[in-house]
Design an enzyme around this catalytic site. Structure first.
Site, short mmCIF file in Angstrom:
data_model
loop_
_atom_site.label_atom_id
_atom_site.label_comp_id
_atom_site.label_asym_id
_atom_site.label_seq_id
_atom_site.Cartn_x
_atom_site.Cartn_y
_atom_site.Cartn_z
N ARG A 225 0.77 -1.32 0.03
CA ARG A 225 0.12 -0.10 0.06
C ARG A 225 0.85 1.22 0.06
O ARG A 225 1.86 1.25 0.49
CB ARG A 225 -1.00 0.08 1.24
N HIS A 273 -0.93 -0.11 -9.58
CA HIS A 273 -1.85 -1.19 -8.71
C HIS A 273 -2.22 -2.41 -9.62
O HIS A 273 -3.36 -2.82 -9.43
CB HIS A 273 -2.92 -0.46 -8.23
P1 NDP Z 1 -1.70 -11.45 5.24
O1 NDP Z 1 -2.63 -10.96 6.37
O2 NDP Z 1 -1.69 -12.90 4.82
O3 NDP Z 1 -0.30 -11.09 5.83
C1 NDP Z 1 0.23 -10.21 6.54
C2 NDP Z 1 1.60 -10.43 6.95
O4 NDP Z 1 2.11 -9.01 7.64
C3 NDP Z 1 1.93 -11.17 8.23
O5 NDP Z 1 2.85 -12.18 8.15
C4 NDP Z 1 1.80 -10.31 9.37
O6 NDP Z 1 2.60 -11.01 10.42
C5 NDP Z 1 2.61 -9.31 8.73
N1 NDP Z 1 2.45 -8.11 9.53
C6 NDP Z 1 1.25 -7.42 9.91
N2 NDP Z 1 1.67 -6.48 10.77
C7 NDP Z 1 2.92 -6.71 11.05
C8 NDP Z 1 3.63 -5.57 12.06
N3 NDP Z 1 2.96 -4.77 12.69
N4 NDP Z 1 4.98 -6.17 11.96
C9 NDP Z 1 5.45 -7.13 11.27
N5 NDP Z 1 4.59 -7.73 10.65
C10 NDP Z 1 3.45 -7.27 10.46
O7 NDP Z 1 -1.63 -10.41 4.37
P2 NDP Z 1 -1.65 -10.88 2.47
O8 NDP Z 1 -0.07 -11.61 2.40
O9 NDP Z 1 -2.42 -11.61 2.06
O10 NDP Z 1 -1.52 -9.34 1.73
C11 NDP Z 1 -0.67 -8.54 2.08
C12 NDP Z 1 -0.99 -7.07 1.68
O11 NDP Z 1 -0.59 -7.27 0.27
C13 NDP Z 1 -2.32 -6.81 1.71
O12 NDP Z 1 -2.89 -6.41 2.98
C14 NDP Z 1 -2.65 -5.57 0.52
O13 NDP Z 1 -2.30 -4.53 1.32
C15 NDP Z 1 -1.46 -6.02 -0.50
N6 NDP Z 1 -1.86 -6.35 -1.82
C16 NDP Z 1 -1.45 -5.53 -2.88
C17 NDP Z 1 -1.75 -6.13 -3.86
C18 NDP Z 1 -1.28 -5.29 -5.26
O14 NDP Z 1 -1.96 -5.49 -6.30
N7 NDP Z 1 -0.43 -4.15 -4.94
C19 NDP Z 1 -2.67 -7.15 -4.40
C20 NDP Z 1 -3.00 -7.95 -3.01
C21 NDP Z 1 -2.70 -7.67 -1.79
P3 NDP Z 1 2.01 -12.46 11.23
O15 NDP Z 1 2.22 -13.47 10.14
O16 NDP Z 1 2.63 -12.46 12.37
O17 NDP Z 1 0.43 -12.34 11.48
C1 OXD Z 2 -5.77 -6.34 -2.59
C2 OXD Z 2 -5.30 -5.34 -3.68
O1 OXD Z 2 -5.76 -6.13 -1.66
O2 OXD Z 2 -5.69 -5.64 -4.93
O3 OXD Z 2 -6.03 -7.52 -3.20
O4 OXD Z 2 -4.64 -4.21 -3.51
#
Ligand code: NDP
Ligand code: OXD
Length: 310
Positions: A225, A273
């Site tokens: 993001r 994006h």
């Molecule tokens: P998940 O919820 O599966 O994973 C999030 C990860 O971030 C976990 O490992 C979590 O730790 C870690 N995390 C969260 N908060 C913290 C923190 N404060 N400190 C350290 N680690 C942290 O999310 P996804 O992998 O499914 O997706 C991640 C992001 O990717 C989405 O939220 C979205 O914003 C972005 N995205 C962007 C897209 C694009 O096209 N650009 C498409 C899809 C997604 P823990 O495992 O310990 O909980």
């Molecule tokens: C998502 C994205 O969060 O597309 O899936 O950004």
């Protein structure tokens, strides 16, 4: 069965078609012209709904995000209490993100950013190669997307480390966790990839101090993001040469305004994006599976914890 669709950016029609293939009795309503009795609506599919809009549906059983991120839902301070919010986990979404991360990590690893600059100067000069086994890549976030990218990079022979909130064990990946583990994680990371969710804790995490903790000449890829990154700090780090290149898929605001200097920055690659785009068919199949589970008295699989923000 009545499903509400609410998105300022997504076309409802492919979603209607994808869901109609699963439910013969589908009553698909598009906000705000949703017609019918709001009390009939059981499920909502949303991307950045209008503040308070979901409160008008007293029998809502789940709110599904049209993507993996949920910050666009949680920013609504007037959500209906107690209704589970479900994020999208879809193998196709994960595959696409892995491709995006691999493409740009390989771009920096193989010095394409430097060759691009050399081409502009008509300079024919081979740079000394670095093998994958000597290249340190770091992934912020080891969730569905981060873990898959980390494993794919490890499979290509890179030295990979990852950072998450709670401790992880992933084959071929050195794992660090928590605020206390961030400094050690960053030490020596030459290509940094952000795949964190946007939460109050992670907003602005990629700032001048974090970038300064990377070695000189490091590159940054943000596929999470725009709010994770302090853009002015990144531009300053690029100007000083400490950061050699950045690939940015996400911004605040989006679309990136035409006047934003990032568009024409020679050290920055901009994509709109698209790192991983939700496919209606595969995503609808995941949502349908959860709807069936809920209607059978069970729970959706990927329910968000609003207190954590993801
Ligand atoms: P998940 O919820 O599966 O994973 C999030 C990860 O971030 C976990 O490992 C979590 O730790 C870690 N995390 C969260 N908060 C913290 C923190 N404060 N400190 C350290 N680690 C942290 O999310 P996804 O992998 O499914 O997706 C991640 C992001 O990717 C989405 O939220 C979205 O914003 C972005 N995205 C962007 C897209 C694009 O096209 N650009 C498409 C899809 C997604 P823990 O495992 O310990 O909980
Ligand atoms: C998502 C994205 O969060 O597309 O899936 O950004």
């Amino acid at each position: 069965m009545a499903i509400l669709f609410s998105s300022k950016t997504d076309d409802p029609e492919p979603w209607r078609a994808a869901l109609a293939a699963h439910f013969e009795d589908l009553d698909f309503r598009v906000w705000p012209d949703d017609g019918g009795d709001p009390a009939d609506v059981e499920f909502a599919l949303v991307w950045a709904q209008k503040e308070g809009a979901l409160k008008h549906y007293p029998n809502l059983r789940a709110i599904f995000s049209l993507g993996a991120g949920v910050e666009h839902i949680l920013r609504d301070s007037n959500l209906p209490a107690g209704v589970p919010i479900v994020r999208l986990v879809d193998a196709q979404l994960t595959r696409d993100m892995t491709e995006y991360v691999l493409a740009w990590v390989l771009y920096y690893h193989r010095d394409h950013h430097r060759y691009r600059a050399q081409q502009a100067a008509r300079q024919w000069r081979a740079l000394p190669p670095v093998v994958a086994a000597d290249r340190q890549v770091g992934i912020l976030g080891l969730g569905e997307l981060g873990r898959a990218s980390a494993s794919a990079l490890a499979g290509l022979g890179f030295r990979v480390r990852g950072w998450s909130r709670t401790a992880k064990e992933i084959e071929g990946v050195a794992c660090f966790d928590g605020a206390g583990g961030l400094g050690e994680f960053l030490d020596g990371v030459e290509i940094l990839v952000c795949l964190l969710p946007l939460t109050p804790e992670t907003r602005g995490i990629v700032d001048g101090a974090l970038l300064a903790a990377l070695p000189a000449g490091a590159c940054f890829i943000n596929a999470a993001r725009g709010g994770h990154m302090v853009a002015a700090d990144l531009v300053a780090a690029l100007a000083s040469g400490h950061i050699a290149g950045a690939t940015l898929d996400v911004f605040e605001p989006e679309p990136l305004p035409a006047a934003d200097p990032l568009w024409s920055h020679p050290g920055v690659n901009v994509t709109p994006h698209v790192a991983s785009i939700t496919y209606h068919k595969t995503a609808a199949a995941e949502i349908v599976e959860d709807i069936r589970r809920i209607r059978d008295g069970g729970r959706a699989r990927h329910v968000v914890d609003p207190a954590k923000g993801y």
